[in-house]
Design an enzyme around this catalytic site. Structure first.
Site, PDB file in Angstrom:
ATOM      1  N   ARG A  17       0.855  -1.194   0.000  1.00  0.00           N
ATOM      2  CA  ARG A  17       0.000   0.000   0.000  1.00  0.00           C
ATOM      3  C   ARG A  17       0.887   1.238   0.000  1.00  0.00           C
ATOM      4  NH1 ARG A  17      -2.759   3.058   4.878  1.00  0.00           N
ATOM      5  NH2 ARG A  17      -3.809   4.619   3.606  1.00  0.00           N
ATOM      6  N   ASN A  70      -7.382   1.630  10.122  1.00  0.00           N
ATOM      7  CA  ASN A  70      -6.079   1.853  10.750  1.00  0.00           C
ATOM      8  C   ASN A  70      -6.297   1.783  12.252  1.00  0.00           C
ATOM      9  OD1 ASN A  70      -5.208   2.338   8.190  1.00  0.00           O
ATOM     10  ND2 ASN A  70      -4.655   4.486   8.507  1.00  0.00           N
ATOM     11  N   GLU A  82      -3.455  -0.159   8.198  1.00  0.00           N
ATOM     12  CA  GLU A  82      -2.285   0.227   8.996  1.00  0.00           C
ATOM     13  C   GLU A  82      -2.400  -0.350  10.388  1.00  0.00           C
ATOM     14  OE1 GLU A  82      -1.323   4.399   9.367  1.00  0.00           O
ATOM     15  OE2 GLU A  82      -1.762   4.751   7.243  1.00  0.00           O
TER      16      GLU A  82
HETATM   17  O1  IFM Z   1       2.599   7.750  10.058  1.00  0.00           O
HETATM   18  C1  IFM Z   1       1.237   7.737  10.243  1.00  0.00           C
HETATM   19  C2  IFM Z   1       0.504   7.555   8.931  1.00  0.00           C
HETATM   20  O2  IFM Z   1       0.846   8.512   7.997  1.00  0.00           O
HETATM   21  C3  IFM Z   1      -0.990   7.629   9.155  1.00  0.00           C
HETATM   22  N1  IFM Z   1      -1.400   6.741  10.207  1.00  0.00           N
HETATM   23  C4  IFM Z   1      -0.675   6.753  11.444  1.00  0.00           C
HETATM   24  C5  IFM Z   1       0.812   6.628  11.184  1.00  0.00           C
HETATM   25  C6  IFM Z   1       1.585   6.648  12.513  1.00  0.00           C
HETATM   26  O3  IFM Z   1       1.327   7.823  13.197  1.00  0.00           O
END
Ligand code: IFM
Length: 483
Positions: free
Chosen positions: A77, A294, A354
């Site tokens: 990704r 995320n 994420e």
């Molecule tokens: O680095 C960030 C990312 O860009 C978006 N989600 C959280 C990550 C960690 O803070």
């Protein structure tokens, strides 16, 4: 290996974002982004760090794909930098900018890595900010035009399109607290921005369908799990409201075509409810193919009448151990989030787009590490980040058992959710590389691969070897089971 088996075809991947890794900010016609402007403004980022060079991925992408290949994962990704494609945000496209992503896709294809592309991971062209940025309703249309152009040009090459990454963060940290670009501090603007971001998402989904782009499309939300700090009624009400502002405000329009009434009522009472035109919610609610989640931590919420700026909501740290971000490690929250979303909103598919953790990683010369090495980290039997892992044996090493523990325990919770019927199709670890962590600059390391910034050398951490084993066996060791 004894352990918990994931479904066949489950995707194991890693995630990154353009401004955090690419560098080359003035190359091949790229326009200025709000993060260039913000990070170059004194006092905005840790030690004045900027993304000017970052991980130099723009030049080293082939090596970076090679690292993923050796990690044995199946998906990547990444995000596309809008100002590379339209340096002024709209109007004349920049062929060289698009060529970079074509080269990246060629390399991914050769490595058999399945591409997931995010269209907006925070690098708005500064030229559009000069016209009001996301507070200007026109930006939603300009985003849809940019999205349509990119999807058309990369037609058939991208498996999944993600319109936005974490619109809550864009709206609140960028427009209410000012910690992120463009650094504004105004609640009314922030709330209006949430609506324009969601509208732009819906318009991009509409364009995807109208153009008949192959593949699938969805959105990534940062789901902030909130628990009341105590069982008291006022804390429970505050937690429900916090869940509304963080999560339901985004989930409900996307999956139900309406803003949640309680949060709308609060915003109206505060005089900050967004201007919404007829038909907007129908656009925002166009069906998506998947939801990207995320997940990093949870928050405890206490009612505090003195916290007027945050609607009486005070966020407290949870009692558990913390990562280098100060975020509580709370893996069972991932199970709670996935099963809750499945139950209430029923997305067709979910990806964890994420999950990962920052720790204060340290590079050790291999001799030094070998001398001290007494056992194995994670589920790798007796190997350092090297030899059996597929990475070079005489590299320096980074021992990161906390990250292995963090990931293993979250993988287990994802597995549990699948057993309970959640249509979870893949898992992207944040992040492939240590990178520019926004206002924290290079002070936080989230990578599976350590980046020695002065030399740009990449050194796989032990967690990279651990992840390789998980992806290869599609199984997670039983030792990670449990709350
Ligand atoms: O680095 C960030 C990312 O860009 C978006 N989600 C959280 C990550 C960690 O803070």
């Amino acid at each position: 290996m004894a352990g918990k088996q994931f479904p066949r075809g489950f995707l194991w991947g890693v995630a990154t974002a353009s401004y955090q890794i690419e560098g080359a900010v003035a190359e091949d016609g790229r326009g200025e982004s709000i993060w260039d402007r913000f990070s170059h403004t004194p006092g905005k980022t840790w030690e004045g760090d900027t993304g000017d060079t970052a991980c130099d991925h723009y030049h080293r992408y082939a090596e970076d794909v090679g690292l993923m290949e050796r990690m044995g994962i199946s998906a990547y990704r990444f995000s596309i930098a809008w100002p590379r494609i339209f340096p002024a945000g709209r109007g004349q496209p920049n062929r060289k900018g698009l060529d970079f992503y074509q080269r990246l896709l060629d390399r991914l294809e050769a490595a058999r890595l399945r591409p997931f592309a995010t269209l907006y991971h925070w690098d708005l062209p500064q030229a559009l900010q000069d016209r009001g940025g996301w507070a200007n309703r026109d930006t939603a249309r300009w985003f849809a035009d940019y999205a349509a152009y990119v999807m058309e040009r990369l037609r058939g090459r991208v498996e999944a399109w993600i319109t936005h990454n974490e619109p809550w963060v864009v709206a609140y940290l960028g427009h209410v607290t000012g910690e992120h670009a463009p650094g504004l501090r105004d609640l009314r603007t922030g709330v209006q921005v949430t609506h324009h971001l969601l509208l732009s998402h819906g318009l991009a989904v509409q364009a995807f369908r109208e153009l008949g782009i192959p593949g699938k499309i969805g959105i990534t939300l940062n789901i902030q799990l909130v628990h009341p700090a105590t069982d008291r009624e006022e804390d429970r009400r505050a937690a429900h409201l916090a869940d509304g502002v963080f999560n339901r405000w985004f989930l409900e329009p996307v999956f139900k075509g309406a803003y949640p009434e309680d949060v709308w009522g609060l915003f109206r009472q505060l005089g900050v409810a967004p201007r919404v035109s007829d038909g907007d919610l129908a656009v925002i609610g166009r069906p998506v193919d998947f939801l990207g989640v995320n997940y990093y931590t949870r928050a405890l919420v206490q009612y505090d009448p003195a916290a007027t700026e945050t609607f009486g909501v005070r966020i407290l740290p949870g009692p558990g151990p913390k990562t280098a971000m100060g975020w509580e490690i709370y893996p069972q929250g991932l199970y709670e989030v996935l099963t809750g979303i499945h139950r209430v909103y029923g997305p067709r598919q979910i990806y964890i787009t994420e999950n990962g953790a920052a720790f204060p990683d340290r590079l050790e010369e291999s001799g030094e590490a070998a001398a001290r090495h007494t056992g194995q980290a994670g589920s790798l039997s007796g190997s350092r980040a090297g030899s059996a892992s597929g990475f070079s044996a005489d590299s320096p090493v980074v021992r990161d058992p906390e990250r292995i523990e963090y990931l293993g325990r979250h993988f287990y919770q994802a597995w549990r959710a699948i057993q309970d019927g959640v249509p979870l199709a893949g898992y992207f670890v944040w992040s492939l590389l240590d990178n520019f962590e926004w206002a924290f600059g290079y002070s936080k390391r989230f990578g599976l691969i350590y980046v020695d910034y002065p030399t740009q050398r990449r050194i796989p951490k032990e967690s990279a070897s651990f992840y390789r084993r998980v992806a290869e066996e599609n199984t997670i060791d039983d030792r990670f089971a449990g709350e």
